[in-house]
Design a protein around this motif. Structure first.
Motif, PDB file in Angstrom:
ATOM      1  N   ALA A 252      30.583  -9.686  13.898  1.00  0.00           N
ATOM      2  CA  ALA A 252      29.357  -9.141  13.320  1.00  0.00           C
ATOM      3  C   ALA A 252      29.625  -8.463  11.980  1.00  0.00           C
ATOM      4  O   ALA A 252      28.866  -8.618  11.021  1.00  0.00           O
ATOM      5  N   ALA A 253      30.728  -7.710  11.900  1.00  0.00           N
ATOM      6  CA  ALA A 253      31.067  -7.030  10.650  1.00  0.00           C
ATOM      7  C   ALA A 253      31.413  -8.037   9.560  1.00  0.00           C
ATOM      8  O   ALA A 253      31.044  -7.865   8.395  1.00  0.00           O
ATOM      9  N   SER A 254      32.102  -9.122   9.930  1.00  0.00           N
ATOM     10  CA  SER A 254      32.483 -10.128   8.952  1.00  0.00           C
ATOM     11  C   SER A 254      31.268 -10.873   8.423  1.00  0.00           C
ATOM     12  O   SER A 254      31.199 -11.228   7.243  1.00  0.00           O
ATOM     13  N   ILE A 255      30.300 -11.133   9.313  1.00  0.00           N
ATOM     14  CA  ILE A 255      29.090 -11.812   8.880  1.00  0.00           C
ATOM     15  C   ILE A 255      28.255 -10.904   7.982  1.00  0.00           C
ATOM     16  O   ILE A 255      27.665 -11.341   6.990  1.00  0.00           O
ATOM     17  N   ALA A 256      28.230  -9.607   8.323  1.00  0.00           N
ATOM     18  CA  ALA A 256      27.456  -8.658   7.520  1.00  0.00           C
ATOM     19  C   ALA A 256      28.075  -8.445   6.144  1.00  0.00           C
ATOM     20  O   ALA A 256      27.352  -8.225   5.156  1.00  0.00           O
ATOM     21  N   ARG A 257      29.415  -8.506   6.076  1.00  0.00           N
ATOM     22  CA  ARG A 257      30.107  -8.295   4.794  1.00  0.00           C
ATOM     23  C   ARG A 257      31.071  -9.463   4.552  1.00  0.00           C
ATOM     24  O   ARG A 257      32.290  -9.314   4.647  1.00  0.00           O
ATOM     25  N   PRO A 258      30.524 -10.627   4.246  1.00  0.00           N
ATOM     26  CA  PRO A 258      31.386 -11.809   4.088  1.00  0.00           C
ATOM     27  C   PRO A 258      32.277 -11.713   2.862  1.00  0.00           C
ATOM     28  O   PRO A 258      31.943 -11.068   1.876  1.00  0.00           O
ATOM     29  N   THR A 259      33.439 -12.375   2.963  1.00  0.00           N
ATOM     30  CA  THR A 259      34.322 -12.484   1.805  1.00  0.00           C
ATOM     31  C   THR A 259      33.694 -13.447   0.804  1.00  0.00           C
ATOM     32  O   THR A 259      33.354 -14.580   1.169  1.00  0.00           O
ATOM     33  N   PRO A 260      33.501 -13.043  -0.443  1.00  0.00           N
ATOM     34  CA  PRO A 260      32.867 -13.943  -1.409  1.00  0.00           C
ATOM     35  C   PRO A 260      33.754 -15.140  -1.730  1.00  0.00           C
ATOM     36  O   PRO A 260      34.974 -15.008  -1.826  1.00  0.00           O
ATOM     37  N   GLN A 261      33.142 -16.320  -1.842  1.00  0.00           N
ATOM     38  CA  GLN A 261      33.901 -17.502  -2.237  1.00  0.00           C
ATOM     39  C   GLN A 261      34.182 -17.417  -3.730  1.00  0.00           C
ATOM     40  O   GLN A 261      33.271 -17.266  -4.541  1.00  0.00           O
ATOM     41  N   ILE A 262      35.439 -17.521  -4.105  1.00  0.00           N
ATOM     42  CA  ILE A 262      35.810 -17.340  -5.500  1.00  0.00           C
ATOM     43  C   ILE A 262      35.816 -18.684  -6.219  1.00  0.00           C
ATOM     44  O   ILE A 262      35.855 -19.744  -5.578  1.00  0.00           O
ATOM     45  N   PRO A 263      35.780 -18.678  -7.553  1.00  0.00           N
ATOM     46  CA  PRO A 263      35.825 -19.943  -8.295  1.00  0.00           C
ATOM     47  C   PRO A 263      37.082 -20.733  -7.969  1.00  0.00           C
ATOM     48  O   PRO A 263      38.142 -20.171  -7.663  1.00  0.00           O
ATOM     49  N   ARG A 264      36.954 -22.034  -8.056  1.00  0.00           N
ATOM     50  CA  ARG A 264      38.050 -22.921  -7.684  1.00  0.00           C
ATOM     51  C   ARG A 264      39.317 -22.628  -8.484  1.00  0.00           C
ATOM     52  O   ARG A 264      40.417 -22.558  -7.918  1.00  0.00           O
ATOM     53  N   ALA A 265      39.197 -22.464  -9.784  1.00  0.00           N
ATOM     54  CA  ALA A 265      40.383 -22.220 -10.619  1.00  0.00           C
ATOM     55  C   ALA A 265      41.081 -20.927 -10.220  1.00  0.00           C
ATOM     56  O   ALA A 265      42.321 -20.863 -10.177  1.00  0.00           O
ATOM     57  N   ALA A 266      40.302 -19.891  -9.907  1.00  0.00           N
ATOM     58  CA  ALA A 266      40.893 -18.618  -9.493  1.00  0.00           C
ATOM     59  C   ALA A 266      41.593 -18.761  -8.150  1.00  0.00           C
ATOM     60  O   ALA A 266      42.657 -18.161  -7.919  1.00  0.00           O
ATOM     61  N   ALA A 267      40.998 -19.554  -7.239  1.00  0.00           N
ATOM     62  CA  ALA A 267      41.623 -19.778  -5.932  1.00  0.00           C
ATOM     63  C   ALA A 267      42.959 -20.502  -6.091  1.00  0.00           C
ATOM     64  O   ALA A 267      43.956 -20.131  -5.458  1.00  0.00           O
ATOM     65  N   VAL A 268      42.988 -21.535  -6.919  1.00  0.00           N
ATOM     66  CA  VAL A 268      44.232 -22.283  -7.154  1.00  0.00           C
ATOM     67  C   VAL A 268      45.294 -21.345  -7.708  1.00  0.00           C
ATOM     68  O   VAL A 268      46.463 -21.373  -7.281  1.00  0.00           O
ATOM     69  N   GLU A 269      44.926 -20.481  -8.631  1.00  0.00           N
ATOM     70  CA  GLU A 269      45.888 -19.562  -9.231  1.00  0.00           C
ATOM     71  C   GLU A 269      46.454 -18.587  -8.206  1.00  0.00           C
ATOM     72  O   GLU A 269      47.675 -18.368  -8.155  1.00  0.00           O
ATOM     73  N   ARG A 270      45.594 -18.023  -7.370  1.00  0.00           N
ATOM     74  CA  ARG A 270      46.065 -17.048  -6.380  1.00  0.00           C
ATOM     75  C   ARG A 270      46.985 -17.690  -5.358  1.00  0.00           C
ATOM     76  O   ARG A 270      48.018 -17.127  -4.984  1.00  0.00           O
ATOM     77  N   ILE A 271      46.609 -18.865  -4.877  1.00  0.00           N
ATOM     78  CA  ILE A 271      47.426 -19.535  -3.867  1.00  0.00           C
ATOM     79  C   ILE A 271      48.758 -19.969  -4.477  1.00  0.00           C
ATOM     80  O   ILE A 271      49.818 -19.822  -3.863  1.00  0.00           O
ATOM     81  N   SER A 272      48.716 -20.468  -5.700  1.00  0.00           N
ATOM     82  CA  SER A 272      49.939 -20.921  -6.367  1.00  0.00           C
ATOM     83  C   SER A 272      50.908 -19.774  -6.605  1.00  0.00           C
ATOM     84  O   SER A 272      52.124 -19.907  -6.385  1.00  0.00           O
ATOM     85  N   GLU A 273      50.386 -18.644  -7.048  1.00  0.00           N
ATOM     86  CA  GLU A 273      51.241 -17.473  -7.266  1.00  0.00           C
ATOM     87  C   GLU A 273      51.876 -17.013  -5.963  1.00  0.00           C
ATOM     88  O   GLU A 273      53.038 -16.590  -5.936  1.00  0.00           O
ATOM     89  N   PHE A 274      51.132 -17.122  -4.883  1.00  0.00           N
ATOM     90  CA  PHE A 274      51.655 -16.707  -3.576  1.00  0.00           C
ATOM     91  C   PHE A 274      52.776 -17.629  -3.120  1.00  0.00           C
ATOM     92  O   PHE A 274      53.808 -17.171  -2.600  1.00  0.00           O
ATOM     93  N   LEU A 275      52.606 -18.933  -3.315  1.00  0.00           N
ATOM     94  CA  LEU A 275      53.571 -19.907  -2.793  1.00  0.00           C
ATOM     95  C   LEU A 275      54.754 -20.164  -3.714  1.00  0.00           C
ATOM     96  O   LEU A 275      55.812 -20.607  -3.260  1.00  0.00           O
TER      97      LEU A 275
END
Length: 383
Positions: A14-37
């Protein structure tokens, strides 16, 4: 007996649905995942969401809820029960699984499977743990790894749909057991052959089970284990070699999964709500060891709000190929294996996926039996 399907705790959902994680732009997602890996030595934990683009339905929808609230899966205790009631459960399970196995067997890896395989080949993620029983990670990596390497570096946390075992420990390839079922039930073999000739694909759960309506299971024959017969006993209590709802994973698998976490420098969680505790405790173990954790999933998860977990909300198929290119750099151009994997993979999610979070599976109608059956499925309360 009260049995329940593993789920995200209601308060957290219920808390997750009330305060969902925003979907970020594709380029930003690629950058974050790449930096992590990019530092390497990551262990990956995957769930049913990874196989959706291969046409395999996930257990939970984009809002984190179990997708089939009116569907009652068979639980481990029911399947192995040594009684007429247990025999009825086994007839129901194996008839439906007999029909449902063929689509799962023919399913092909998607672009995310091959992207992860590319990172495995590049030694960025030397170890992978999957909750899935569909074998698609194995199909993707077999282009470059032999079976011994796969066994050493990959772990099927919940087992595999491609093996069958009896309660006394005898094990058989699923293809062999399918042939036994077909020989023992020729009308259903004809029905399945006709379906395949006509290209009919039943809607199948990740474990290979399908829903059948207006069908009697009473005359479905489950073959006896031949090794048990040779040892002087009759036994037709057999199950796929994967963990059913209500069943615990073996200690050796649990220990090995912990070792995978301990040997890695970071944990990348992909396509899972972590509703099953066997998976969630691996994330907890990584956090306890102060290892960085990144979660890639669409919708609420059991890890939402857990300190030490970074989350990226975007479909895996939209980003993982670009993540590989970013992480491996120029190798993506001159390494023929990487080039091949980045061009491989199906993209065929189930029709209507994402619109069924509150509706049961569409069911198949009756096969070669009378629709006037008075059979009633045993009704267990599900929480």
């Amino acid at each position: 007996m009260r049995l329940s399907v593993p789920n995200i705790p209601p308060a957290l959902l219920a808390a997750s649905i009330a305060r969902p994680t925003p979907q970020i732009p594709r380029a930003a997602a690629v950058e974050r995942i790449s930096e992590f890996l990019s530092p390497g030595n990551a262990v990956v934990l995957t769930g049913a969401g990874v196989s959706v683009d291969s046409g395999v339905k996930a257990y939970r929808g984009k809002d984190g809820r179990y997708m089939n609230p009116n569907y009652q899966p068979i639980f481990y205790q029911q399947l192995i029960e040594d009684s007429p009631r247990g025999a009825a459960f086994r007839q129901r399970y194996w008839l439906r699984a007999y029909i449902g196995y063929s689509p799962v067997r023919k399913t092909l890896p998607n672009t995310t499977h091959y992207a992860l395989a590319a990172l495995q080949h590049a030694a960025v993620i030397p170890r992978l743990i999957t909750q899935n029983v569909d074998g698609l990670h194995h199909k993707a990596i077999r282009r470059v790894w032999d079976e011994e390497t796969i066994k050493e570096r990959m772990l099927e946390l919940h087992g595999s749909i491609f093996k069958v075992q009896c309660r006394h420990g005898h094990e058989y390839p699923r293809e062999v057991f399918q042939d036994w079922l077909g020989a023992a039930n020729p009308r259903w073999k004809t029905y399945l052959d006709d379906m395949e000739r006509q290209g009919i694909k039943p809607k199948t759960n990740p474990d290979g089970d399908v829903v059948l309506e207006n069908v009697s299971y009473d005359d479905y024959v489950i073959p006896n284990c031949p090794d048990c017969l040779s040892e002087g006993r009759t036994n037709n209590v057999l199950k796929p070699d994967f963990v059913f709802f209500g069943e615990s994973i073996g200690q050796s698998v649990k220990d090995r999964s912990y070792k995978f976490i301990e040997e890695a420098d970071r944990l990348f969680v992909v396509g899972t709500t972590l509703a099953t505790y066997s998976a969630f405790r691996l994330l907890k173990h990584a956090i306890e060891l102060r290892k960085p954790v990144l979660l890639l999933n669409v919708g609420p998860t059991r890890a939402d709000g857990v300190h030490g977990v970074d989350k990226v909300e975007i479909p895996t198929g939209e980003v993982m190929r670009d993540v590989v290119r970013e992480v491996v750099g120029g190798r993506a151009q001159y390494d023929p294996v990487l080039r091949d994997m980045l061009l491989s993979g199906v993209d065929a999610p189930p029709a209507g996926y994402g619109d069924e979070s509150r509706a049961p599976h569409a069911a198949m109608t009756s096969g070669p039996v009378s629709p006037a059956s008075d059979f009633r499925e045993p009704n267990e309360a599900l929480s």
